[in-house]
Design an enzyme around this catalytic site. Structure first.
Site, PDB file in Angstrom:
ATOM      1  N   HIS A  62      10.248  11.375  -5.001  1.00 63.20           N
ATOM      2  CA  HIS A  62      11.114  10.276  -5.447  1.00 63.20           C
ATOM      3  C   HIS A  62      10.231   9.246  -6.151  1.00 63.20           C
ATOM      4  O   HIS A  62       9.292   8.719  -5.559  1.00 63.20           O
ATOM      5  CB  HIS A  62      11.842   9.643  -4.265  1.00 63.20           C
ATOM      6  CG  HIS A  62      12.768  10.581  -3.568  1.00 63.20           C
ATOM      7  ND1 HIS A  62      12.860  10.656  -2.198  1.00 63.20           N
ATOM      8  CD2 HIS A  62      13.646  11.493  -4.056  1.00 63.20           C
ATOM      9  CE1 HIS A  62      13.758  11.573  -1.867  1.00 63.20           C
ATOM     10  NE2 HIS A  62      14.243  12.092  -2.975  1.00 63.20           N
ATOM     11  N   HIS A 158       6.696   9.903   1.798  1.00 63.30           N
ATOM     12  CA  HIS A 158       7.817   9.140   1.234  1.00 63.30           C
ATOM     13  C   HIS A 158       7.812   7.723   1.783  1.00 63.30           C
ATOM     14  O   HIS A 158       7.104   7.398   2.738  1.00 63.30           O
ATOM     15  CB  HIS A 158       9.150   9.797   1.623  1.00 63.30           C
ATOM     16  CG  HIS A 158       9.412  11.103   0.965  1.00 63.30           C
ATOM     17  ND1 HIS A 158      10.250  11.240  -0.122  1.00 63.30           N
ATOM     18  CD2 HIS A 158       8.956  12.352   1.243  1.00 63.30           C
ATOM     19  CE1 HIS A 158      10.298  12.511  -0.485  1.00 63.30           C
ATOM     20  NE2 HIS A 158       9.517  13.206   0.329  1.00 63.30           N
ATOM     21  N   GLU A 222       7.882   9.581   6.438  1.00 62.09           N
ATOM     22  CA  GLU A 222       8.399   8.307   5.920  1.00 62.09           C
ATOM     23  C   GLU A 222       7.476   7.182   6.394  1.00 62.09           C
ATOM     24  O   GLU A 222       7.327   6.956   7.594  1.00 62.09           O
ATOM     25  CB  GLU A 222       9.822   8.066   6.418  1.00 62.09           C
ATOM     26  CG  GLU A 222      10.825   9.135   5.999  1.00 62.09           C
ATOM     27  CD  GLU A 222      11.257   9.013   4.545  1.00 62.09           C
ATOM     28  OE1 GLU A 222      10.911   7.995   3.896  1.00 62.09           O
ATOM     29  OE2 GLU A 222      11.943   9.928   4.044  1.00 62.09           O
TER      30      GLU A 222
END
EC number: 3.5.1.96
Length: 342
Positions: A62, A158, A222
């Site tokens: 992303h 991420h 994350e």
């Protein structure tokens, strides 16, 4: 090309100057005898002699998740400058350079829904992100298939769209027939990632691909909340950076016995997909990841029906009502004290 890379040893800048492709792959040797291969834009491999681990560190699947990009770029810079010396073979992947330049999560489609062949299903290879996902799969395959004996590790790094009650957490992909690794869970805890989610079904994420296809110790990690470049407090990632550097530069890490008191363990109880355009959550739009709800509470409504909490308590992660019909809107979690962990 080599001179462009080595002037500042800034692989991110080099990648963003060539966001779609490089004229050709190339390789060179560092003075410490580490071989460096640049396979494509955003794809660089460091190969020392006598490695026992093959490590993939991916970021920017992303494009707006900047902290992992900065962590990886600094590690690459330190390896190229030989401030640190690789003892383990490592491939860095900067997943979506065009989305980085666009300062967005993606251009056409969420790339972390396009692995395990999903890139070629439905509409097929219809836009660059689908082609890129297919290429990244092949680079991982080429990297892991070069060795059969080494331990295989993939951390797909991420940051999350929203704030979280547990700032750093990891998703352990579904791995039927294989116990979860306590050693890996404790390594991630040492990275500051003190919360683990055990997934309950196959997915089309990058980490699941590496886990399922190559039996890698693979995780979606994350590391905090999405922030623009220049606005990350990198001190919040110091533990992660330190441990990843140790992983790459040490011949053998001291094993740490699994200690459930040091981590928060959850398992996915269900994934709620969107079936109607009127899908709407019942909780506030700024609800944090891991917000908990009690049995009987309404989580969402769609098509005239209520979706209610099924267990004594369920927590939620990754709520996003603005997805296409058929895609996941949220993961629901319950405590996981009895998972098979070795």
């Amino acid at each position: 090309m080599l001179s462009d890379l080595m002037i500042n040893r800034d692989f991110l800048a080099y990648t963003l100057a060539n966001p779609n492709q490089l004229p050709a792959a190339y390789d060179f040797m560092l003075a410490d005898h580490t071989r460096v291969d640049v396979w494509d834009t955003g794809v660089i491999v460091f190969t020392p002699a006598n490695a026992t681990k093959d490590i993939v560190l991916s970021c920017a699947v992303h494009g707006n998740e900047t902290a992992p990009i900065e962590i990886c770029n600094q590690l690459i810079k330190d390896l190229l400058s030989q401030r640190i010396i690789a003892k383990q073979r490592v491939m860095f992947l900067i997943g979506n350079p065009t989305a980085i330049l666009n300062k967005t999560r993606f251009i056409d489609e969420n790339m972390n829904r396009l692995f395990s062949g999903a890139h070629s299903k439905g509409e097929g290879l219809s836009h660059p992100e689908r082609h890129r996902a297919k290429a990244l799969e092949q680079y991982v395959a080429d990297f892991f298939n070069a060795n059969s004996d080494n331990q295989r590790i993939h951390y797909d790094l991420h940051t999350a769209i929203r704030a979280s009650k547990h700032e750093k957490f990891a998703i352990y992909p579904y791995r039927p027939g294989r116990a979860f690794s306590g050693e890996q869970i404790m390594f991630l805890a040492a990275c500051g990632v003190d919360t683990m989610l055990f997934h309950h079904e196959p997915t089309t994420t990058f980490s699941y691909y590496s886990s399922q296809q190559f039996q890698a110790d693979a995780f979606t990690v994350e590391l905090g909340k999405v922030m623009p470049f220049g606005q990350n407090d990198m001190s919040r990632f110091a533990q992660t950076h330190t441990m990843l550097e140790k992983l790459i530069t040490e011949t053998k890490l001291a094993p740490v016995e699994f200690d459930p008191s040091k981590v928060n363990l959850y398992k996915v109880s269900r994934s709620i997909n969107k079936h109607f355009d009127d899908f709407e959550f019942s909780f506030a739009g700024d609800a944090e990841n891991f917000s908990a709800f009690s049995q009987g509470e309404v989580l969402a409504t769609e098509g005239g029906n209520a979706i209610i909490v099924e267990y004594p308590q369920e927590a939620i992660v990754f709520p996003n009502a603005n997805v296409p019909i058929g895609q996941r809107t949220v993961l629901c979690l319950v405590p996981a004290p009895n998972e098979s962990i070795l």
